[in-house]
Design an enzyme around this catalytic site. Structure first.
Site, PDB file in Angstrom:
ATOM      1  N   GLU A  35       0.715  -1.139  -0.089  1.00 43.73           N
ATOM      2  CA  GLU A  35       0.244  -0.156  -0.025  1.00 43.73           C
ATOM      3  C   GLU A  35       0.775   1.152  -0.073  1.00 43.73           C
ATOM      4  O   GLU A  35       0.656   2.273  -0.525  1.00 43.73           O
ATOM      5  CB  GLU A  35      -0.989  -0.155   1.301  1.00 43.73           C
ATOM      6  CG  GLU A  35      -2.065  -1.261   1.302  1.00 43.73           C
ATOM      7  CD  GLU A  35      -2.759  -1.168  -0.069  1.00 43.73           C
ATOM      8  OE1 GLU A  35      -3.104  -0.256  -0.609  1.00 43.73           O
ATOM      9  OE2 GLU A  35      -3.581  -2.341  -0.028  1.00 43.73           O
ATOM     10  N   GLU A  65      -5.321   4.611  -0.934  1.00 42.92           N
ATOM     11  CA  GLU A  65      -3.862   3.702  -0.599  1.00 42.92           C
ATOM     12  C   GLU A  65      -3.515   4.162   0.718  1.00 42.92           C
ATOM     13  O   GLU A  65      -3.157   3.051   1.447  1.00 42.92           O
ATOM     14  CB  GLU A  65      -2.975   3.895  -1.760  1.00 42.92           C
ATOM     15  CG  GLU A  65      -3.435   3.621  -3.279  1.00 42.92           C
ATOM     16  CD  GLU A  65      -3.771   1.941  -3.419  1.00 42.92           C
ATOM     17  OE1 GLU A  65      -4.118   1.243  -2.453  1.00 42.92           O
ATOM     18  OE2 GLU A  65      -3.980   1.721  -4.665  1.00 42.92           O
ATOM     19  N   HIS A  68      -5.655   2.427   3.073  1.00 39.04           N
ATOM     20  CA  HIS A  68      -5.260   0.806   3.090  1.00 39.04           C
ATOM     21  C   HIS A  68      -3.859   0.681   3.964  1.00 39.04           C
ATOM     22  O   HIS A  68      -3.780  -0.369   4.652  1.00 39.04           O
ATOM     23  CB  HIS A  68      -5.152   0.373   1.908  1.00 39.04           C
ATOM     24  CG  HIS A  68      -6.501   0.504   1.070  1.00 39.04           C
ATOM     25  ND1 HIS A  68      -6.590   0.390  -0.188  1.00 39.04           N
ATOM     26  CD2 HIS A  68      -7.645   0.892   1.430  1.00 39.04           C
ATOM     27  CE1 HIS A  68      -7.819   0.412  -0.646  1.00 39.04           C
ATOM     28  NE2 HIS A  68      -8.376   0.986   0.297  1.00 39.04           N
ATOM     29  N   GLU A 136      -1.959  -2.952  -9.479  1.00 45.74           N
ATOM     30  CA  GLU A 136      -3.169  -3.356  -8.799  1.00 45.74           C
ATOM     31  C   GLU A 136      -3.448  -4.924  -8.849  1.00 45.74           C
ATOM     32  O   GLU A 136      -4.057  -5.541  -7.912  1.00 45.74           O
ATOM     33  CB  GLU A 136      -4.416  -2.563  -9.482  1.00 45.74           C
ATOM     34  CG  GLU A 136      -4.594  -1.267  -9.254  1.00 45.74           C
ATOM     35  CD  GLU A 136      -4.521  -0.925  -7.904  1.00 45.74           C
ATOM     36  OE1 GLU A 136      -5.164  -1.389  -6.972  1.00 45.74           O
ATOM     37  OE2 GLU A 136      -3.904   0.538  -7.402  1.00 45.74           O
ATOM     38  N   GLU A 166      -8.660  -3.446  -4.740  1.00 48.08           N
ATOM     39  CA  GLU A 166      -7.674  -3.425  -5.855  1.00 48.08           C
ATOM     40  C   GLU A 166      -8.416  -3.806  -7.181  1.00 48.08           C
ATOM     41  O   GLU A 166      -7.778  -3.107  -8.251  1.00 48.08           O
ATOM     42  CB  GLU A 166      -6.566  -4.569  -5.728  1.00 48.08           C
ATOM     43  CG  GLU A 166      -5.928  -4.546  -4.179  1.00 48.08           C
ATOM     44  CD  GLU A 166      -5.244  -3.179  -3.933  1.00 48.08           C
ATOM     45  OE1 GLU A 166      -5.284  -2.269  -4.666  1.00 48.08           O
ATOM     46  OE2 GLU A 166      -4.665  -3.168  -2.856  1.00 48.08           O
ATOM     47  N   HIS A 169      -9.674  -0.466  -8.376  1.00 50.02           N
ATOM     48  CA  HIS A 169      -8.702   0.443  -8.865  1.00 50.02           C
ATOM     49  C   HIS A 169      -8.239   0.017 -10.411  1.00 50.02           C
ATOM     50  O   HIS A 169      -7.919   1.025 -11.271  1.00 50.02           O
ATOM     51  CB  HIS A 169      -7.596   0.503  -7.867  1.00 50.02           C
ATOM     52  CG  HIS A 169      -7.787   1.045  -6.430  1.00 50.02           C
ATOM     53  ND1 HIS A 169      -6.942   0.844  -5.630  1.00 50.02           N
ATOM     54  CD2 HIS A 169      -8.921   1.882  -6.137  1.00 50.02           C
ATOM     55  CE1 HIS A 169      -7.367   1.705  -4.289  1.00 50.02           C
ATOM     56  NE2 HIS A 169      -8.637   2.070  -5.023  1.00 50.02           N
TER      57      HIS A 169
END
Ligand SMILES: [Fe+2]
Lengths: 190, 84
Positions: A35, A65, A68, A136, A166, A169
């Site tokens: 991340e 991110e 995360h 990703e 992910e 994204h």
């Protein structure tokens, strides 16, 4: 400018202390496809993106991110909380304890410190967006491995959430790539 | 952490997640009027949920992005997110 919001994006619960799992999770804290890498990569690439969609998307995904990164930190913190040096040593975290004590540190699951050499910026939006899409997918695969490595239902739930992000994204970067390519072609020929 | 706080926090996380997801979608689909309408609905509900949470549990954001503090400096009070 960034603000800190005093809450996690998604709840983190852990059933038991699990030092081995904490060690594995480090790959998403300070590993190549983790991340931190994603956040720094996107927030660094955004300055030279050619379109507003690309600047906006990189700003927003880069910011997510960081949230995360905080979730992963919280998992590791909770999984290690209260462990004795001897327990850390038996779980393969003796060298971590020697260097960092109880602190977190952005290193991968083998203790290799995070480095900016994990990321790139080419100043070429097509190359950078393709790289982000690959990143990703690599993060998605890593989350699947991490889910396989634990049977803690609460931990698995949060890891599944991160895995799903992910996928989203990747989708957004794909749309952005199409848009940026269209923009660049229109500049070239008209 | 108090059960009531866990519950309102969860509601807030759900609304913020809806807003974030719509935000990312709108970044690459800015012409989508339906998504914009849904985003606006979520924003209205989220604003209410934030006020409700902050009244009981203190500010969510630092650097002045909260209502004026009448009851003292709650920002540094526990629990911190990783301690919940
Ligand atoms: Fe991501």
């Amino acid at each position: 400018m960034w603000l800190y919001e005093k809450k996690l994006q998604y709840p983190v619960k852990v059933s038991n202390r699990d030092l081995r799992m904490a060690k594995f999770l480090l790959t998403q804290y300070g590993g190549p496809d983790g991340e931190l890498s994603a956040a720094v990569k996107y927030l660094n690439q955004r300055y030279t993106m050619p379109t507003n969609r690309a600047k906006g998307t990189l700003t927003d995904i880069g910011t997510e991110e960081l949230a995360h990164w905080e979730i992963i930190a919280t998992m590791i913190y909770k999984l290690m909380k209260g462990a004795t040096p001897e327990e850390l040593r038996r779980a393969g975290l003796g060298s971590h304890y020697a260097m960092h004590g109880d602190a977190l540190f952005p290193a991968d699951a083998n203790g290799v410190p995070w480095t900016a050499a994990y990321i790139q910026a080419h100043g070429d939006p097509v190359a950078d967006l393709q790289d982000n899409m690959a990143g990703e997918q690599k993060a998605r695969a890593t989350y699947e491995h991490l889910i396989d490595l634990t049977d803690d239902p609460d931990l698995r739930d949060t890891l599944r959430f991160l895995r799903e992000r992910e996928v989203v994204h990747f989708q957004r970067f794909g749309e952005l790539l199409d848009h940026v390519q269209g923009y660049m072609n229109s500049k070239k020929y008209f | 952490m108090h059960h009531e706080q866990t519950k309102v926090l969860r509601e807030l996380q759900e609304l913020e997640f809806a807003a974030l997801e719509l935000n990312l979608y709108l970044d690459t689909h800015p012409e989508d009027q339906d998504a914009l309408k849904t985003f606006n609905e979520v924003v209205t509900r989220l604003a209410k949920a934030r006020i409700n949470y902050e009244e009981k549990h203190g500010p969510l954001l630092n650097f002045g992005f909260c209502a004026p503090r009448q009851v003292g400096w709650q920002w540094i009070e526990e629990p911190w997110p990783w301690e919940i």
